[in-house]
Design an enzyme around this catalytic site. Sequence first.
Site, PDB file in Angstrom:
ATOM      1  N   GLY A 106       0.821  -1.205   0.000  1.00 33.84           N
ATOM      2  CA  GLY A 106       0.000   0.000   0.000  1.00 33.84           C
ATOM      3  C   GLY A 106       0.848   1.245   0.000  1.00 33.84           C
ATOM      4  O   GLY A 106       2.050   1.206   0.285  1.00 33.84           O
TER       5      GLY A 106
ATOM      6  N   THR B 262       3.986   0.824   2.348  1.00 31.17           N
ATOM      7  CA  THR B 262       3.948  -0.393   3.150  1.00 31.17           C
ATOM      8  C   THR B 262       4.316  -1.594   2.276  1.00 31.17           C
ATOM      9  O   THR B 262       3.790  -1.763   1.180  1.00 31.17           O
ATOM     10  CB  THR B 262       2.558  -0.599   3.771  1.00 31.17           C
ATOM     11  OG1 THR B 262       2.235   0.542   4.565  1.00 31.17           O
ATOM     12  CG2 THR B 262       2.540  -1.837   4.670  1.00 31.17           C
TER      13      THR B 262
ATOM     14  N   LYS C 299       5.984  -0.476   7.207  1.00 30.84           N
ATOM     15  CA  LYS C 299       5.704   0.875   6.708  1.00 30.84           C
ATOM     16  C   LYS C 299       7.007   1.658   6.709  1.00 30.84           C
ATOM     17  O   LYS C 299       7.579   1.922   7.766  1.00 30.84           O
ATOM     18  CB  LYS C 299       4.660   1.556   7.600  1.00 30.84           C
ATOM     19  CG  LYS C 299       4.317   2.983   7.196  1.00 30.84           C
ATOM     20  CD  LYS C 299       3.252   3.528   8.147  1.00 30.84           C
ATOM     21  CE  LYS C 299       2.913   4.977   7.877  1.00 30.84           C
ATOM     22  NZ  LYS C 299       1.893   5.498   8.822  1.00 30.84           N
TER      23      LYS C 299
ATOM     24  N   ASP D 282      -8.437  10.200  12.621  1.00 27.76           N
ATOM     25  CA  ASP D 282      -8.461   9.877  11.188  1.00 27.76           C
ATOM     26  C   ASP D 282      -9.248   8.593  10.956  1.00 27.76           C
ATOM     27  O   ASP D 282      -8.787   7.680  10.267  1.00 27.76           O
ATOM     28  CB  ASP D 282      -7.030   9.741  10.659  1.00 27.76           C
ATOM     29  CG  ASP D 282      -6.957   9.825   9.136  1.00 27.76           C
ATOM     30  OD1 ASP D 282      -7.923  10.344   8.527  1.00 27.76           O
ATOM     31  OD2 ASP D 282      -5.970   9.370   8.558  1.00 27.76           O
TER      32      ASP D 282
ATOM     33  N   ASP E   4      -0.441  19.662  38.370  1.00 29.27           N
ATOM     34  CA  ASP E   4       0.423  20.726  38.893  1.00 29.27           C
ATOM     35  C   ASP E   4       1.888  20.530  38.503  1.00 29.27           C
ATOM     36  O   ASP E   4       2.766  21.276  38.948  1.00 29.27           O
ATOM     37  CB  ASP E   4       0.288  20.841  40.421  1.00 29.27           C
ATOM     38  CG  ASP E   4       0.778  19.590  41.153  1.00 29.27           C
ATOM     39  OD1 ASP E   4       1.229  18.630  40.490  1.00 29.27           O
ATOM     40  OD2 ASP E   4       0.707  19.575  42.398  1.00 29.27           O
TER      41      ASP E   4
ATOM     42  N   SER F 218       4.103  18.452  39.335  1.00 29.31           N
ATOM     43  CA  SER F 218       5.017  18.265  40.465  1.00 29.31           C
ATOM     44  C   SER F 218       5.890  17.027  40.317  1.00 29.31           C
ATOM     45  O   SER F 218       6.861  16.855  41.051  1.00 29.31           O
ATOM     46  CB  SER F 218       4.201  18.144  41.762  1.00 29.31           C
ATOM     47  OG  SER F 218       3.404  16.955  41.730  1.00 29.31           O
TER      48      SER F 218
ATOM     49  N   ASP G 223      11.302 -25.255  49.963  1.00 25.65           N
ATOM     50  CA  ASP G 223      12.677 -25.212  50.473  1.00 25.65           C
ATOM     51  C   ASP G 223      12.986 -23.877  51.149  1.00 25.65           C
ATOM     52  O   ASP G 223      14.147 -23.586  51.467  1.00 25.65           O
ATOM     53  CB  ASP G 223      13.687 -25.495  49.356  1.00 25.65           C
ATOM     54  CG  ASP G 223      13.686 -24.429  48.265  1.00 25.65           C
ATOM     55  OD1 ASP G 223      12.812 -23.533  48.313  1.00 25.65           O
ATOM     56  OD2 ASP G 223      14.553 -24.490  47.368  1.00 25.65           O
TER      57      ASP G 223
END
Length: 446
Positions: free
Chosen positions: A36, A43, A58, A153, A297, A299, A405
């Site tokens: 394609g 591709t 691709k 898309d 925030d 952080s 064990d």
Amino acid sequence: MSEKQRNPRPTKPTSSVLPYQTPRLRDHYLLGKKLGQGQFGTTYLCTHKTTNAQFACKSIPKRKLLCKEDYEDVWREIQIMHHLSEHPNVVRIEGTFEDSVFVHLVMELCAGGELFDRIVAKGHYSEREATKLIKTIVGVVEACHSLGVMHRDLKPENFLFDTPDDDAKLKATDFGLSVFYKPETEAGIFKQILRSKLDFESEPWPSISDSAKDLITKMLERDPRRRISAHEVLCHPWIVDDRVAPDKPLDSAVLSRMKQFSAMNKLKKMALRVIAERLSEEEIGGLKELFKMIDTDNSGTINFEELKEGLRKVGSELMEPEIKALMDAADIDNSGTIDYGEFLAATMHLNKMEREENLVAAFSYFDKDSSGYITIDELQQACREFGLGDGHLDDMIKEIDQDNDGRIDYAEFTAMMRKVDGGVGRSRTMRNNFNLADAFGIRDSS
């Protein structure tokens, strides 16, 4: 007008898309026939030289990447594919390669072709047949949204069938225009959306059912606060068989993974924290963006209020005590907040954890003396390093230690890590107060 339209050459692009060097594609794969052609890349069929397994590759010529933004778009596409690729209806990314001329994305091969071509070949679909396709497509949308991604898309060309058979599975592909959630800023597009009139007068709409038109109207509601959600689409009468009640909403992928994490024992949580630090930037990029979305925030840590609001954004309706329990479970070092590493450990897809090289690295971290066994002394040392208490370690080792064990070998460690329910060694408090798998009917929707 978009930023790219205002500044077609904002800065000179860097020379590479990936933040690291890769092997040569042709050292590992043989490229075959063209499958394609897209706007940016071509591709090809490709075959792994060792296993003979077939994939799609691709290949994007870097000469087509004209500005820094183009390079960033390709890098984001790779991250988003990794972020979503465990979903059964998303094309899986296998690997990424880059050289001086191309960026190559090696992906799952879908030999059944595009949905567009099948629609053309079939001539038409009945509404009932179309509901099956729409159900899959909207399910992918729901998964994208729950992980903080917008595809942007959605069209028949970007959905592929995995085989040529009539019962083939439909899979989403081409995330080149996809983005992580951010405020939208394309004013011109918004104005066009607000002015456009929904036309049900032209063909084929007069022959379409009122139920279908009702759904389309609700999906195209201009006000996002009133617009139908992806899950509500899946429950709409046009989608749902009248004889079958709709499923209850799935947990968002983030919430589902955090619930799984909450049920794990200390060793498994610490091991996931170790593995999270090994994941590549492209594998964790999506979770990095999710962390930034929740950490309002900036952080570097997520507090309770931020977690509550972040879960609300991805569709959760949990009560505060349940969110607090998730918070406590993810807060491995008991700091009162969730740092980036803890967030990765609690939300990464378990398939990444189960790769052999990650399990070996995690086991080696705990096996301090390289004896081939994890002892209780080594577990106590690890607990101190992670800021965890070392109570009940004897009981936990007994549950994992299959040959009795008194220590954990690699086989026992991997059996624990791959255990589906993640419930080995749960404390009594966790079982009694936070058995979320039972309480919420957990299914990982990722």
